[in-house]
Motif scaffolding. Structure first.
Motif, PDB file in Angstrom:
ATOM      1  N   SER A  19       0.724  -1.196  -0.087  1.00  0.00           N
ATOM      2  CA  SER A  19       0.433   0.330   0.033  1.00  0.00           C
ATOM      3  C   SER A  19       0.733   1.475  -0.424  1.00  0.00           C
ATOM      4  O   SER A  19       0.114   2.586  -0.211  1.00  0.00           O
ATOM      5  CB  SER A  19      -1.028  -0.233   1.721  1.00  0.00           C
ATOM      6  OG  SER A  19       0.030   0.053   2.837  1.00  0.00           O
ATOM      7  N   SER A  20       2.343   1.126   0.292  1.00  0.00           N
ATOM      8  CA  SER A  20       3.265   2.561   0.449  1.00  0.00           C
ATOM      9  C   SER A  20       3.767   2.380  -0.829  1.00  0.00           C
ATOM     10  O   SER A  20       4.433   3.412  -0.654  1.00  0.00           O
ATOM     11  CB  SER A  20       3.929   2.434   1.452  1.00  0.00           C
ATOM     12  OG  SER A  20       4.386   0.973   1.156  1.00  0.00           O
ATOM     13  N   ASP A  21       3.679   1.565  -1.628  1.00  0.00           N
ATOM     14  CA  ASP A  21       4.718   1.247  -3.014  1.00  0.00           C
ATOM     15  C   ASP A  21       6.156   1.063  -2.877  1.00  0.00           C
ATOM     16  O   ASP A  21       6.805   1.679  -3.408  1.00  0.00           O
ATOM     17  CB  ASP A  21       3.848   2.827  -3.475  1.00  0.00           C
ATOM     18  CG  ASP A  21       4.574   2.230  -5.147  1.00  0.00           C
ATOM     19  OD1 ASP A  21       4.611   1.429  -5.680  1.00  0.00           O
ATOM     20  OD2 ASP A  21       4.723   3.158  -5.842  1.00  0.00           O
ATOM     21  N   CYS A  22       5.647   0.358  -1.339  1.00  0.00           N
ATOM     22  CA  CYS A  22       7.275   0.701  -0.703  1.00  0.00           C
ATOM     23  C   CYS A  22       7.819  -1.055  -0.132  1.00  0.00           C
ATOM     24  O   CYS A  22       7.543  -1.124   0.762  1.00  0.00           O
ATOM     25  CB  CYS A  22       8.529   1.492  -0.345  1.00  0.00           C
ATOM     26  SG  CYS A  22      10.107   1.725   0.562  1.00  0.00           S
ATOM     27  N   CYS A  23       7.988  -1.976  -1.170  1.00  0.00           N
ATOM     28  CA  CYS A  23       9.019  -3.118  -1.058  1.00  0.00           C
ATOM     29  C   CYS A  23      10.413  -3.264  -0.148  1.00  0.00           C
ATOM     30  O   CYS A  23      11.238  -3.007  -1.563  1.00  0.00           O
ATOM     31  CB  CYS A  23       8.673  -4.467  -1.801  1.00  0.00           C
ATOM     32  SG  CYS A  23       9.272  -6.022  -0.786  1.00  0.00           S
ATOM     33  N   LEU A  24      10.999  -2.884   1.062  1.00  0.00           N
ATOM     34  CA  LEU A  24      12.030  -2.572   1.837  1.00  0.00           C
ATOM     35  C   LEU A  24      12.594  -3.743   1.841  1.00  0.00           C
ATOM     36  O   LEU A  24      12.658  -5.066   2.037  1.00  0.00           O
ATOM     37  CB  LEU A  24      12.542  -2.002   2.535  1.00  0.00           C
ATOM     38  CG  LEU A  24      13.134  -0.886   2.843  1.00  0.00           C
ATOM     39  CD1 LEU A  24      13.808  -0.270   2.197  1.00  0.00           C
ATOM     40  CD2 LEU A  24      13.350  -0.384   4.940  1.00  0.00           C
ATOM     41  N   ILE A  25      14.229  -4.332   1.236  1.00  0.00           N
ATOM     42  CA  ILE A  25      14.594  -5.821   1.484  1.00  0.00           C
ATOM     43  C   ILE A  25      15.735  -5.507   2.963  1.00  0.00           C
ATOM     44  O   ILE A  25      15.969  -4.112   3.260  1.00  0.00           O
ATOM     45  CB  ILE A  25      15.903  -5.265   0.535  1.00  0.00           C
ATOM     46  CG1 ILE A  25      15.701  -5.224  -0.739  1.00  0.00           C
ATOM     47  CG2 ILE A  25      17.077  -5.879   0.642  1.00  0.00           C
ATOM     48  CD1 ILE A  25      17.058  -5.020  -2.021  1.00  0.00           C
ATOM     49  N   ASN A  26      15.727  -6.692   3.315  1.00  0.00           N
ATOM     50  CA  ASN A  26      15.943  -6.846   4.772  1.00  0.00           C
ATOM     51  C   ASN A  26      16.806  -7.397   4.977  1.00  0.00           C
ATOM     52  O   ASN A  26      16.894  -8.986   4.577  1.00  0.00           O
ATOM     53  CB  ASN A  26      14.830  -7.411   5.605  1.00  0.00           C
ATOM     54  CG  ASN A  26      15.108  -7.895   7.299  1.00  0.00           C
ATOM     55  OD1 ASN A  26      16.277  -6.899   7.286  1.00  0.00           O
ATOM     56  ND2 ASN A  26      13.856  -7.757   7.262  1.00  0.00           N
ATOM     57  N   PHE A  27      18.207  -6.911   4.788  1.00  0.00           N
ATOM     58  CA  PHE A  27      19.483  -8.012   4.300  1.00  0.00           C
ATOM     59  C   PHE A  27      19.679  -8.723   5.998  1.00  0.00           C
ATOM     60  O   PHE A  27      20.480  -9.044   5.684  1.00  0.00           O
ATOM     61  CB  PHE A  27      20.580  -6.652   4.324  1.00  0.00           C
ATOM     62  CG  PHE A  27      20.936  -6.181   3.309  1.00  0.00           C
ATOM     63  CD1 PHE A  27      20.868  -6.263   1.954  1.00  0.00           C
ATOM     64  CD2 PHE A  27      20.534  -4.154   2.878  1.00  0.00           C
ATOM     65  CE1 PHE A  27      20.971  -5.812   0.574  1.00  0.00           C
ATOM     66  CE2 PHE A  27      19.928  -3.546   1.601  1.00  0.00           C
ATOM     67  CZ  PHE A  27      20.537  -4.672   0.678  1.00  0.00           C
ATOM     68  N   ASP A  28      19.518  -8.705   6.731  1.00  0.00           N
ATOM     69  CA  ASP A  28      19.507  -8.721   8.060  1.00  0.00           C
ATOM     70  C   ASP A  28      19.264  -9.957   8.495  1.00  0.00           C
ATOM     71  O   ASP A  28      18.954 -11.276   8.443  1.00  0.00           O
ATOM     72  CB  ASP A  28      19.467  -7.897   9.675  1.00  0.00           C
ATOM     73  CG  ASP A  28      19.634  -6.670  10.070  1.00  0.00           C
ATOM     74  OD1 ASP A  28      21.337  -6.909   8.972  1.00  0.00           O
ATOM     75  OD2 ASP A  28      19.496  -5.803  10.051  1.00  0.00           O
ATOM     76  N   LEU A  29      17.646 -10.258   7.405  1.00  0.00           N
ATOM     77  CA  LEU A  29      16.865 -11.637   7.987  1.00  0.00           C
ATOM     78  C   LEU A  29      16.452 -12.148   6.547  1.00  0.00           C
ATOM     79  O   LEU A  29      16.093 -12.836   6.795  1.00  0.00           O
ATOM     80  CB  LEU A  29      15.394 -11.098   8.782  1.00  0.00           C
ATOM     81  CG  LEU A  29      15.360 -11.240   9.691  1.00  0.00           C
ATOM     82  CD1 LEU A  29      14.605 -10.482  10.620  1.00  0.00           C
ATOM     83  CD2 LEU A  29      16.417 -11.502  10.971  1.00  0.00           C
ATOM     84  N   PRO A  69      11.884  -3.867  -8.351  1.00  0.00           N
ATOM     85  CA  PRO A  69      11.416  -5.012  -7.655  1.00  0.00           C
ATOM     86  C   PRO A  69      11.264  -4.474  -6.220  1.00  0.00           C
ATOM     87  O   PRO A  69      10.114  -4.320  -5.526  1.00  0.00           O
ATOM     88  CB  PRO A  69      10.980  -6.165  -7.940  1.00  0.00           C
ATOM     89  CG  PRO A  69      12.646  -6.274  -8.800  1.00  0.00           C
ATOM     90  CD  PRO A  69      12.490  -4.825  -9.089  1.00  0.00           C
ATOM     91  N   LEU A  70      11.810  -4.511  -5.739  1.00  0.00           N
ATOM     92  CA  LEU A  70      12.892  -3.939  -4.335  1.00  0.00           C
ATOM     93  C   LEU A  70      13.441  -3.019  -4.474  1.00  0.00           C
ATOM     94  O   LEU A  70      14.290  -2.227  -4.746  1.00  0.00           O
ATOM     95  CB  LEU A  70      13.562  -4.762  -3.883  1.00  0.00           C
ATOM     96  CG  LEU A  70      12.803  -6.772  -4.443  1.00  0.00           C
ATOM     97  CD1 LEU A  70      13.779  -7.328  -3.474  1.00  0.00           C
ATOM     98  CD2 LEU A  70      11.752  -6.872  -3.070  1.00  0.00           C
ATOM     99  N   ASN A  71      13.491  -2.251  -2.728  1.00  0.00           N
ATOM    100  CA  ASN A  71      14.437  -1.184  -2.236  1.00  0.00           C
ATOM    101  C   ASN A  71      15.363  -1.026  -1.264  1.00  0.00           C
ATOM    102  O   ASN A  71      14.856  -1.673  -0.539  1.00  0.00           O
ATOM    103  CB  ASN A  71      13.025   0.267  -1.856  1.00  0.00           C
ATOM    104  CG  ASN A  71      11.942   0.407  -3.122  1.00  0.00           C
ATOM    105  OD1 ASN A  71      11.224  -0.121  -3.624  1.00  0.00           O
ATOM    106  ND2 ASN A  71      12.761   1.519  -4.193  1.00  0.00           N
TER     107      ASN A  71
END
Length: 121
Positions: free
Chosen positions: A62-72, A94-96
């Motif tokens: 819904s925010s138009d932001c799919c953030l990469i999680n480098f830790d997990l 596709p990812l930010n």
């Protein structure tokens, strides 16, 4: 001219019977409904995911932001950047790594050596 029938209501060449014209209209209607059902199924969208939900593309959030999680590993839907926070000018791919700004803010910098931050327009 047939008595009681307006000329515009007659078949184009006068050779078609009313039943064959009705069959043709029925076939056209069935074809149209089938095409609409297929297109409707193709364009059906899933509801947008809320912040914190797993994602694989920014368009799912819904925010138009799919953030990469480098830790997990993986990625999650994240809120857009707020005033004075680090940002990217737009979503690419596709990812930010960093999210773009909220809608009323602009992502810019006055100094090329400083990272971009969200500011009032």
């Amino acid at each position: 001219m047939t008595r009681g029938v307006h000329p515009a209501c007659l078949p184009p060449y006068g050779s078609e019977s009313p039943t064959s014209a009705a069959k043709a209209m029925g076939n056209t209607l069935v074809t149209l409904v089938g095409a609409l059902l297929l297109c409707g199924a193709h364009f059906h969208r899933q509801p947008l995911k809320k912040e914190g939900a797993g994602c694989s593309h920014h368009s799912q959030c819904s925010s138009d932001c799919c953030l990469i999680n480098f830790d997990l590993g993986g990625a999650f839907c994240a809120p857009r950047a707020r005033l004075t926070k680090l940002c990217l000018p737009q979503t690419k791919g596709p990812l930010n790594i960093i999210c773009p700004c909220r809608r009323i803010l602009s992502c810019s910098t006055g100094d090329p050596n400083c990272p971009r931050r969200c500011h009032w327009i």
